[in-house]
Scaffold this motif. Structure first.
Motif, PDB file in Angstrom:
ATOM      1  N   VAL A 198       0.507  -1.116  -0.040  1.00 49.09           N
ATOM      2  CA  VAL A 198      -0.144  -0.319  -0.149  1.00 49.09           C
ATOM      3  C   VAL A 198       1.357   1.352   0.085  1.00 49.09           C
ATOM      4  CG1 VAL A 198      -1.959   1.407   1.296  1.00 49.09           C
ATOM      5  CG2 VAL A 198      -1.622  -1.250   1.093  1.00 49.09           C
ATOM      6  N   LEU A 199       1.955   1.483   0.990  1.00 49.34           N
ATOM      7  CA  LEU A 199       3.375   2.481   0.720  1.00 49.34           C
ATOM      8  C   LEU A 199       3.202   2.857  -0.556  1.00 49.34           C
ATOM      9  CD1 LEU A 199       5.362   3.260   3.455  1.00 49.34           C
ATOM     10  CD2 LEU A 199       6.372   3.000   1.950  1.00 49.34           C
ATOM     11  N   ASP A 200       3.910   1.287  -0.845  1.00 46.02           N
ATOM     12  CA  ASP A 200       4.799   0.970  -2.459  1.00 46.02           C
ATOM     13  C   ASP A 200       3.582   2.243  -3.742  1.00 46.02           C
ATOM     14  OD1 ASP A 200       6.780   0.243  -3.537  1.00 46.02           O
ATOM     15  OD2 ASP A 200       5.122  -0.593  -5.439  1.00 46.02           O
ATOM     16  N   TYR A 201       2.499   1.283  -3.430  1.00 43.22           N
ATOM     17  CA  TYR A 201       1.628   1.729  -4.744  1.00 43.22           C
ATOM     18  C   TYR A 201       1.481   4.006  -4.097  1.00 43.22           C
ATOM     19  CZ  TYR A 201      -2.957   4.386  -6.177  1.00 43.22           C
ATOM     20  OH  TYR A 201      -3.401   4.812  -6.544  1.00 43.22           O
ATOM     21  N   VAL A 202       1.366   4.008  -3.389  1.00 39.77           N
ATOM     22  CA  VAL A 202       0.943   5.612  -2.523  1.00 39.77           C
ATOM     23  C   VAL A 202       2.387   5.885  -3.447  1.00 39.77           C
ATOM     24  CG1 VAL A 202       0.503   7.106  -1.171  1.00 39.77           C
ATOM     25  CG2 VAL A 202      -0.653   4.882  -0.696  1.00 39.77           C
ATOM     26  N   ALA A 203       3.036   5.727  -3.097  1.00 38.99           N
ATOM     27  CA  ALA A 203       4.508   6.402  -3.970  1.00 38.99           C
ATOM     28  C   ALA A 203       4.746   6.669  -5.167  1.00 38.99           C
ATOM     29  CB  ALA A 203       5.381   5.853  -2.553  1.00 38.99           C
ATOM     30  N   ALA A 204       4.086   5.116  -5.445  1.00 41.76           N
ATOM     31  CA  ALA A 204       4.097   5.295  -7.060  1.00 41.76           C
ATOM     32  C   ALA A 204       3.304   6.343  -7.439  1.00 41.76           C
ATOM     33  CB  ALA A 204       4.234   4.071  -7.807  1.00 41.76           C
ATOM     34  N   HIS A 205       2.326   6.262  -6.990  1.00 38.95           N
ATOM     35  CA  HIS A 205       1.026   7.542  -7.078  1.00 38.95           C
ATOM     36  C   HIS A 205       1.716   8.857  -6.872  1.00 38.95           C
ATOM     37  CE1 HIS A 205      -3.246   8.424  -7.616  1.00 38.95           C
ATOM     38  NE2 HIS A 205      -2.703   9.887  -7.215  1.00 38.95           N
ATOM     39  N   GLU A 206       2.190   8.891  -7.068  1.00 35.10           N
ATOM     40  CA  GLU A 206       2.830  10.235  -6.189  1.00 35.10           C
ATOM     41  C   GLU A 206       3.876  10.709  -7.335  1.00 35.10           C
ATOM     42  OE1 GLU A 206       0.610  12.342  -5.162  1.00 35.10           O
ATOM     43  OE2 GLU A 206      -0.967  11.012  -4.223  1.00 35.10           O
ATOM     44  N   VAL A 207       4.720   9.841  -7.174  1.00 34.87           N
ATOM     45  CA  VAL A 207       5.762  10.409  -8.409  1.00 34.87           C
ATOM     46  C   VAL A 207       5.722  10.149  -9.915  1.00 34.87           C
ATOM     47  CG1 VAL A 207       8.004   9.341  -9.415  1.00 34.87           C
ATOM     48  CG2 VAL A 207       7.833   8.731  -6.929  1.00 34.87           C
ATOM     49  N   HIS A 215      -5.280  12.631 -13.520  1.00 33.40           N
ATOM     50  CA  HIS A 215      -5.797  11.399 -13.369  1.00 33.40           C
ATOM     51  C   HIS A 215      -5.720  10.950 -15.069  1.00 33.40           C
ATOM     52  CE1 HIS A 215      -5.764  12.681  -9.222  1.00 33.40           C
ATOM     53  NE2 HIS A 215      -5.201  11.226  -8.867  1.00 33.40           N
ATOM     54  N   GLY A 216      -5.109  11.249 -16.083  1.00 35.26           N
ATOM     55  CA  GLY A 216      -5.726  10.910 -17.410  1.00 35.26           C
ATOM     56  C   GLY A 216      -5.280   9.539 -17.744  1.00 35.26           C
ATOM     57  N   ALA A 217      -5.436   9.104 -19.044  1.00 36.84           N
ATOM     58  CA  ALA A 217      -5.345   7.519 -19.421  1.00 36.84           C
ATOM     59  C   ALA A 217      -3.681   7.620 -18.987  1.00 36.84           C
ATOM     60  CB  ALA A 217      -5.526   7.540 -20.375  1.00 36.84           C
ATOM     61  N   GLY A 218      -2.534   8.308 -19.190  1.00 37.59           N
ATOM     62  CA  GLY A 218      -1.352   8.636 -19.660  1.00 37.59           C
ATOM     63  C   GLY A 218      -0.330   7.799 -18.340  1.00 37.59           C
ATOM     64  N   PHE A 219      -1.485   8.809 -17.261  1.00 36.21           N
ATOM     65  CA  PHE A 219      -1.548   8.886 -15.612  1.00 36.21           C
ATOM     66  C   PHE A 219      -0.843   7.177 -15.721  1.00 36.21           C
ATOM     67  CE2 PHE A 219      -2.595   8.549 -11.609  1.00 36.21           C
ATOM     68  CZ  PHE A 219      -1.801   9.117 -10.966  1.00 36.21           C
ATOM     69  N   TRP A 220      -1.610   7.288 -15.571  1.00 36.10           N
ATOM     70  CA  TRP A 220      -2.562   5.094 -15.598  1.00 36.10           C
ATOM     71  C   TRP A 220      -1.522   4.393 -16.259  1.00 36.10           C
ATOM     72  CZ3 TRP A 220      -4.567   4.614 -10.659  1.00 36.10           C
ATOM     73  CH2 TRP A 220      -4.971   5.658  -9.772  1.00 36.10           C
ATOM     74  N   ARG A 221      -1.849   4.587 -16.937  1.00 39.75           N
ATOM     75  CA  ARG A 221      -0.851   3.350 -17.503  1.00 39.75           C
ATOM     76  C   ARG A 221       0.823   3.474 -17.173  1.00 39.75           C
ATOM     77  NH1 ARG A 221      -3.220   5.925 -22.558  1.00 39.75           N
ATOM     78  NH2 ARG A 221      -1.130   7.214 -23.375  1.00 39.75           N
ATOM     79  N   LEU A 222       1.403   4.818 -16.724  1.00 37.30           N
ATOM     80  CA  LEU A 222       2.860   5.045 -15.644  1.00 37.30           C
ATOM     81  C   LEU A 222       2.734   4.693 -14.340  1.00 37.30           C
ATOM     82  CD1 LEU A 222       5.494   6.284 -16.138  1.00 37.30           C
ATOM     83  CD2 LEU A 222       4.479   8.092 -15.315  1.00 37.30           C
ATOM     84  N   VAL A 223       1.690   4.296 -13.771  1.00 30.30           N
ATOM     85  CA  VAL A 223       0.825   4.050 -12.979  1.00 30.30           C
ATOM     86  C   VAL A 223       1.574   2.648 -12.617  1.00 30.30           C
ATOM     87  CG1 VAL A 223      -0.162   3.705 -10.367  1.00 30.30           C
ATOM     88  CG2 VAL A 223       0.426   5.705 -11.260  1.00 30.30           C
ATOM     89  N   LEU A 224       0.444   2.046 -13.258  1.00 30.65           N
ATOM     90  CA  LEU A 224      -0.081   0.557 -13.413  1.00 30.65           C
ATOM     91  C   LEU A 224       1.529  -0.287 -14.134  1.00 30.65           C
ATOM     92  CD1 LEU A 224      -3.342   0.633 -14.275  1.00 30.65           C
ATOM     93  CD2 LEU A 224      -2.071   0.182 -11.707  1.00 30.65           C
TER      94      LEU A 224
END
Length: 249
Positions: A198-207, A215-224
C-alpha cells in the motif's frame, strides 16, 4: 442594501463555540462545534480517529441546543464506535500496526536505548520513562515512514525518469499523498501503518504525478506499468484506510 465593511462583519460575527465532551461506549469523546453559515441543520459525525465528535452548527442555533442534539444522539454514536472500533493508543499492552502487521507495545524496562521493532515476535519495545513512551513511539513510527517513503519514491523516480525536490510528512486526513507542480512530495506518515504494497503504491502514484499532474490515461498507464499491485492497494485503502486514523499520537 447596506453592506458592512469586512472588518466590522468579522468583529460582529459570533465567536467560536466552546468545545465539550461526551461519554459513549465507555469512552470520553471530545465534542467540537463548527458553525457553518450555509448549513441548514445540525450534522454530527465522528472525527477520523474515532476519538471525538464533530458537530456542524447552522447560523442561529445555540451551543446549548447543539449539545442537546449530541446527547440525544448518544446511541447512534455508540453504534458508530462499535462499527469503527476503539481508538488505538500508543500505550503498553496496546497493539499498533507496523507495515500492516500488529505489534504489541512494551516498555523496555530501561531508561536508555532506542525503540526497536521485532517483526517475528510482533513486538515494539520502547525504552525511557513511561511519560515519554507515547512521544518516543510516535517519533519512531514517523522516522520509519520517512525512510520507507524516501526509498520508494527514489526507486520510482528512477524507474519513471523523473526527480523530486523534497519529501514532507504530514498527518493528512483527506489524502494519502500529494505532489506539487514544483516537485515536492507530501505523504501521510500513517502509511507506515499499512501493508508494504500500500505504501509502495502511494509512492508510485505521487511520483507519477511528477510527469502527469492529472489522472488521465497516461498517468494510469505509467502507474500500472511500474506498480502491478495498484488495484489491490486501492481496494485495501477503501476498506481499511479509516482504521489507521484510529491510532492516536
Amino acid at each position: 442594501m447596506i453592506r458592512l465593511p469586512a472588518s466590522l462583519s468579522r468583529a460582529l460575527a459570533p465567536g467560536p463555540l466552546e468545545p465539550s465532551s461526551l461519554t459513549a461506549g465507555g469512552e470520553t469523546l471530545s465534542v467540537v462545534f463548527r458553525r457553518h453559515a450555509q448549513a441548514r441543520r445540525l450534522v454530527l459525525r465522528l472525527d477520523a480517529s474515532g476519538s471525538g465528535v464533530l458537530v456542524t452548527v447552522p447560523k442561529g442555533i445555540s451551543r446549548a441546543r447543539a449539545l442537546e442534539f449530541v446527547e440525544r444522539s448518544s446511541s447512534w454514536i455508540e453504534r458508530q464506535l462499535t462499527v469503527r472500533g476503539n481508538p488505538i493508543r500508543l500505550e503498553p499492552g496496546h497493539v499498533v500496526p507496523l507495515r500492516g502487521i500488529g505489534h504489541e507495545i512494551r516498555e523496555a524496562g530501561s531508561l536508555r536505548g532506542v525503540v526497536t521493532a521485532d517483526p517475528v515476535g510482533r513486538v515494539i519495545t520502547v525504552p525511557g520513562e513511561a511519560p515519554h513512551l507515547r512521544r518516543r513511539l510516535a517519533a519512531f513510527l514517523k522516522e520509519q515512514a520517512r525512510g520507507d517513503l524516501t526509498r520508494a519514491s527514489e526507486r520510482y523516480a528512477a524507474l519513471m525518469g523523473v526527480s523530486f525536490r523534497r519529501i514532507t510528512l504530514r498527518d493528512q486526513r483527506s489524502r494519502w499523498g500529494s505532489c506539487s507542480a514544483s516537485g515536492d512530495l507530501s505523504y501521510s506518515w500513517r502509511l507506515i501503518l499499512t501493508p508494504d504494497y500500500v505504501l509502495d503504491y502511494v509512492a508510485a502514484h505521487e511520483v507519477a504525478h511528477l510527469r502527469h499532474l492529472n489522472h488521465g490515461a497516461g498517468f494510469w498507464r505509467l502507474v500500472l506499468s511500474h506498480c502491478p499491485a495498484a488495484a489491490r492497494a486501492r481496494n485495501w485503502l477503501r476498506r481499511n484506510g479509516q482504521d489507521v486514523h484510529r491510532v492516536l499520537v
